[in-house]
Design an enzyme around this catalytic site. Sequence first.
Site, PDB file in Angstrom:
ATOM      1  CB  SER A 135      -8.261 -30.770   1.644  1.00 31.99           C
ATOM      2  OG  SER A 135      -7.984 -31.937   0.876  1.00 31.99           O
ATOM      3  CE1 TYR A 148     -11.701 -33.186   4.729  1.00 29.12           C
ATOM      4  CE2 TYR A 148     -10.706 -33.575   2.577  1.00 29.12           C
ATOM      5  CZ  TYR A 148     -10.586 -33.181   3.896  1.00 29.12           C
ATOM      6  OH  TYR A 148      -9.363 -32.782   4.379  1.00 29.12           O
TER       7      TYR A 148
END
Length: 244
Positions: A135, A148
């Site tokens: 990501s 995250y």
Amino acid sequence: MRRVVIFGATSAIAQATARLFAAEGARIFLVARNAERLEAVAADLRLRGAAEVHTTVADLTDMADHARLVEQARATLDGIESVLIAHGTLGDQAESERDPTALLREMTTNFLSPASLLQALAPVMAHGTIAVIGSVAGDRGRQSNYVYGAAKGGLRVFTQGVRHRLASRGVDVVLVQPGFVDTPMTAAVAKGGPLWAKPERVARDIHRAMARGGPAILYTPWFWRWIMLIIRLVPDAIFRKTKL
């Protein structure tokens, strides 16, 4: 005929990528946790032209099972040429700040589990490409999702190391860094605007990169490379004042 293994096969990006392989008549091995959804994905791929589709139900956070899964895929397809590791979760940052169990769960799903799969795949792959979905959140820690982001940042470094390790064997490792993608995983996030992409758009980039064996880091859509370059270059004294 390409032999493809997809972990986390029921994710929206994984499904869209698998359809591109199916259209080429690939032999495909799918792994995911939900049996009913997995079989639906497999049936769709058979209709779209896949030469054969095999499925295995597994919880990919059970890292003790990874070596067995990889060997099962290798034996079923008689070798592996392309791998997509696509499972992950977009956890609750606030919950991870309060609860160490939630923190560990997010780290396990988004970093430790894909890292373990890479370790299991490394001795098995003789050639081809492994793509891992990371990501853009892994490029710089932000208050809104640093748990995250830290998991994806760790995965970025780990993937670079495995790419270096396997280079002499002719195996390419690609870290896929999507930006905002309209999938069930982002259902709780407000959507709209030019920065959001559909899974099919991201899948085309992944499929192309897996065929070419690179780049080492694939930003998708392409403009995220430049957005994240700017974000990385913002001085800390300024960045600390933002609400990102």
